[in-house]
Design an enzyme around this catalytic site. Structure first.
Site, PDB file in Angstrom:
ATOM      1  N   SER A 138       0.858  -1.184   0.000  1.00 47.45           N
ATOM      2  CA  SER A 138       0.000   0.000   0.000  1.00 47.45           C
ATOM      3  C   SER A 138       0.889   1.227   0.000  1.00 47.45           C
ATOM      4  O   SER A 138       1.709   1.414   0.899  1.00 47.45           O
ATOM      5  CB  SER A 138      -0.903   0.018   1.239  1.00 47.45           C
ATOM      6  N   HIS A 178      -1.145  -1.070  -4.291  1.00 53.45           N
ATOM      7  CA  HIS A 178      -2.452  -0.872  -3.650  1.00 53.45           C
ATOM      8  C   HIS A 178      -2.589   0.607  -3.279  1.00 53.45           C
ATOM      9  O   HIS A 178      -1.739   1.147  -2.564  1.00 53.45           O
ATOM     10  CB  HIS A 178      -2.508  -1.773  -2.417  1.00 53.45           C
ATOM     11  N   ASP A 215      -4.722   3.467  -1.466  1.00 50.04           N
ATOM     12  CA  ASP A 215      -5.750   3.693  -0.452  1.00 50.04           C
ATOM     13  C   ASP A 215      -6.340   5.086  -0.597  1.00 50.04           C
ATOM     14  O   ASP A 215      -5.710   6.074  -0.239  1.00 50.04           O
ATOM     15  CB  ASP A 215      -5.144   3.504   0.942  1.00 50.04           C
ATOM     16  N   MET A 226      -9.050   7.830   0.412  1.00 46.19           N
ATOM     17  CA  MET A 226      -9.915   8.195   1.552  1.00 46.19           C
ATOM     18  C   MET A 226     -10.473   9.593   1.331  1.00 46.19           C
ATOM     19  O   MET A 226      -9.756  10.488   0.871  1.00 46.19           O
ATOM     20  CB  MET A 226      -9.106   8.160   2.850  1.00 46.19           C
ATOM     21  N   HIS A 246      -8.338   0.927  -3.617  1.00 47.96           N
ATOM     22  CA  HIS A 246      -9.228   0.644  -2.481  1.00 47.96           C
ATOM     23  C   HIS A 246      -9.935   1.943  -2.109  1.00 47.96           C
ATOM     24  O   HIS A 246      -9.330   2.838  -1.548  1.00 47.96           O
ATOM     25  CB  HIS A 246      -8.361   0.100  -1.326  1.00 47.96           C
ATOM     26  N   MET A 305     -12.077   4.000   0.054  1.00 49.38           N
ATOM     27  CA  MET A 305     -12.707   4.185   1.364  1.00 49.38           C
ATOM     28  C   MET A 305     -13.427   5.529   1.314  1.00 49.38           C
ATOM     29  O   MET A 305     -13.003   6.512   1.912  1.00 49.38           O
ATOM     30  CB  MET A 305     -11.632   4.141   2.461  1.00 49.38           C
ATOM     31  N   MET A 351     -11.097  -6.385   5.925  1.00 57.93           N
ATOM     32  CA  MET A 351     -10.230  -5.415   6.606  1.00 57.93           C
ATOM     33  C   MET A 351      -9.778  -5.974   7.956  1.00 57.93           C
ATOM     34  O   MET A 351     -10.585  -6.484   8.727  1.00 57.93           O
ATOM     35  CB  MET A 351     -10.981  -4.093   6.829  1.00 57.93           C
ATOM     36  N   GLY A 387      -8.453   3.903   7.840  1.00 58.37           N
ATOM     37  CA  GLY A 387      -8.222   5.327   8.083  1.00 58.37           C
ATOM     38  C   GLY A 387      -6.742   5.670   8.097  1.00 58.37           C
ATOM     39  O   GLY A 387      -6.336   6.685   7.570  1.00 58.37           O
ATOM     40  N   PHE A 388      -5.956   4.787   8.680  1.00 59.58           N
ATOM     41  CA  PHE A 388      -4.533   5.096   8.852  1.00 59.58           C
ATOM     42  C   PHE A 388      -3.712   3.822   8.723  1.00 59.58           C
ATOM     43  O   PHE A 388      -4.168   2.744   9.121  1.00 59.58           O
ATOM     44  CB  PHE A 388      -4.290   5.725  10.231  1.00 59.58           C
ATOM     45  N   GLY A 399      -0.254   1.671   9.864  1.00 61.96           N
ATOM     46  CA  GLY A 399       0.496   1.540  11.108  1.00 61.96           C
ATOM     47  C   GLY A 399      -0.330   1.121  12.321  1.00 61.96           C
ATOM     48  O   GLY A 399       0.140   1.178  13.445  1.00 61.96           O
ATOM     49  N   ASP A 449      -6.086  -6.519   4.735  1.00 58.97           N
ATOM     50  CA  ASP A 449      -5.458  -5.195   4.653  1.00 58.97           C
ATOM     51  C   ASP A 449      -5.467  -4.562   6.033  1.00 58.97           C
ATOM     52  O   ASP A 449      -6.527  -4.328   6.606  1.00 58.97           O
ATOM     53  CB  ASP A 449      -6.283  -4.359   3.657  1.00 58.97           C
ATOM     54  N   GLY A 450      -4.257  -4.299   6.557  1.00 58.21           N
ATOM     55  CA  GLY A 450      -4.136  -3.599   7.825  1.00 58.21           C
ATOM     56  C   GLY A 450      -3.361  -4.395   8.857  1.00 58.21           C
ATOM     57  O   GLY A 450      -3.745  -5.507   9.199  1.00 58.21           O
ATOM     58  N   SER A 478       3.090  -0.102   6.110  1.00 60.30           N
ATOM     59  CA  SER A 478       4.250   0.227   6.946  1.00 60.30           C
ATOM     60  C   SER A 478       5.279  -0.901   6.998  1.00 60.30           C
ATOM     61  O   SER A 478       6.483  -0.637   7.029  1.00 60.30           O
ATOM     62  CB  SER A 478       3.809   0.642   8.349  1.00 60.30           C
TER      63      SER A 478
HETATM   64  C1  DX5 Z   1      -6.369   1.062   6.043  1.00 61.01           C
HETATM   65  C2  DX5 Z   1      -5.722   1.031   4.678  1.00 61.01           C
HETATM   66  C3  DX5 Z   1      -4.535   0.094   4.643  1.00 61.01           C
HETATM   67  C4  DX5 Z   1      -3.433   0.549   5.513  1.00 61.01           C
HETATM   68  C5  DX5 Z   1      -2.431  -0.542   5.680  1.00 61.01           C
HETATM   69  O1  DX5 Z   1      -6.594   2.293   6.529  1.00 61.01           O
HETATM   70  O2  DX5 Z   1      -6.656   0.555   3.773  1.00 61.01           O
HETATM   71  O3  DX5 Z   1      -4.104  -0.229   3.353  1.00 61.01           O
HETATM   72  O4  DX5 Z   1      -2.860   1.724   5.057  1.00 61.01           O
HETATM   73  O5  DX5 Z   1      -1.389  -0.035   6.432  1.00 61.01           O
HETATM   74  P1  DX5 Z   1      -0.500  -0.975   7.358  1.00 61.01           P
HETATM   75  O6  DX5 Z   1      -0.013  -2.104   6.543  1.00 61.01           O
HETATM   76  O7  DX5 Z   1       0.596  -0.050   7.824  1.00 61.01           O
HETATM   77  O8  DX5 Z   1      -1.387  -1.410   8.480  1.00 61.01           O
HETATM   78 ZN    ZN Z   2      -6.277  -0.611   1.601  1.00 60.79          ZN
END
Ligand code: DX5
Ligand code: ZN
Length: 228
Positions: A17, A42, A44, A46, A76, A78, A149, A154-155, A157, A184-185, A207
């Site tokens: 991502s 990927h 992301d 938002m 993706h 969101m 998920m 949202g973020f 890490g 993912d996440g 991350s």
């Molecule tokens: C969720 C995103 C993810 C996220 C993954 O908010 O869709 O793709 O950035 O980040 P890591 O792998 O750092 O959890």
């Molecule tokens: Zn994602």
């Protein structure tokens, strides 16, 4: 070109991502992870409504498509109103769009999937940790990918939510084999083996890959895939 999700040469697929990439060196960072063995990128997206963050839009896809003509771009969404962006991501060169069942519930999701396919892309349906899998049960077989998920979006890490492994495990029993299951996440070499054994065949990581120095990324990608 065959679509990577419908015709994968190998599984699992490793999907960095770009949310944790260096935004000032995006092309270089993305070319680097692809050269290091990643299968796709990927993105992301938002909108500050569906999730409390703002990230990127079609222009990022357009820039990456120009810089990396052969990269598979997995977007993706969101966002609260994904239908609004199908056309612009298609024009920008995206290969795949995933949107959330929480944003487009029930049978309307099937209509949107058809709209995405009509623009030459594959379609995915994502489900947040608190939403029961029953929400996608009726529609999952009509998608190319189901995204379970493993954090609340949202973020990057955030910590991996262990309970989501069970959702993937149970989903793999009824989601048709040709439909990819993506997680993912919070995915890292520490939990990647459990993610794969649960039945996930597309592993997203931000991350765990981009927070490592470029020279270490090939090793991380191999570990996520289970090659090391
Ligand atoms: C969720 C995103 C993810 C996220 C993954 O908010 O869709 O793709 O950035 O980040 P890591 O792998 O750092 O959890
Ligand atoms: Zn994602």
């Amino acid at each position: 070109m065959e679509n990577l999700f419908t015709h994968p040469a190998r599984l699992p697929l490793i999907a960095p991502s770009i949310l944790s990439a260096d935004f000032a060196r995006m092309g270089e960072d993305c070319a680097g992870v692809l050269a290091a063995g990643a299968d796709l990128l990927h993105l992301d997206v938002m909108d500050g409504h569906f999730v409390p963050n703002l990230t990127m839009g079609p222009d990022m896809a357009r820039g990456l498509r120009a810089a990396l003509p052969n990269a598979f771009l997995d977007v993706h969404l969101m966002v609260a109103d994904p239908a609004r962006y199908v056309e612009s991501f298609a024009r920008a060169g995206a290969n795949h769009l995933t949107f959330h069942i929480e944003a487009v519930p029930g049978m309307a999701a099937l209509q949107l999937a058809e709209g995405i396919r009509a623009k030459g892309m594959t379609a995915g349906i994502a489900i947040n940790p608190p939403t029961p899998m029953e929400a996608v049960r009726e529609v999952a077989a009509k998608f190319d990918l189901v995204l379970v998920m493993s954090v609340n979006p949202g973020f990057s890490g955030q910590a991996f939510i262990e309970e989501t492994l069970d959702k993937t495990r149970r989903a793999r029993e009824w989601v048709p084999g040709h439909v990819r299951i993506q997680m993912d996440g919070g995915i890292s070499p520490t939990n990647a083996d459990r993610v794969r054994s649960a039945g996930c065949d597309v592993l997203v990581a931000a991350s765990a890959i981009f927070k490592k120095p470029p020279a270490a990324r090939q090793g991380v990608i191999a570990q996520l895939r289970g090659d090391e």
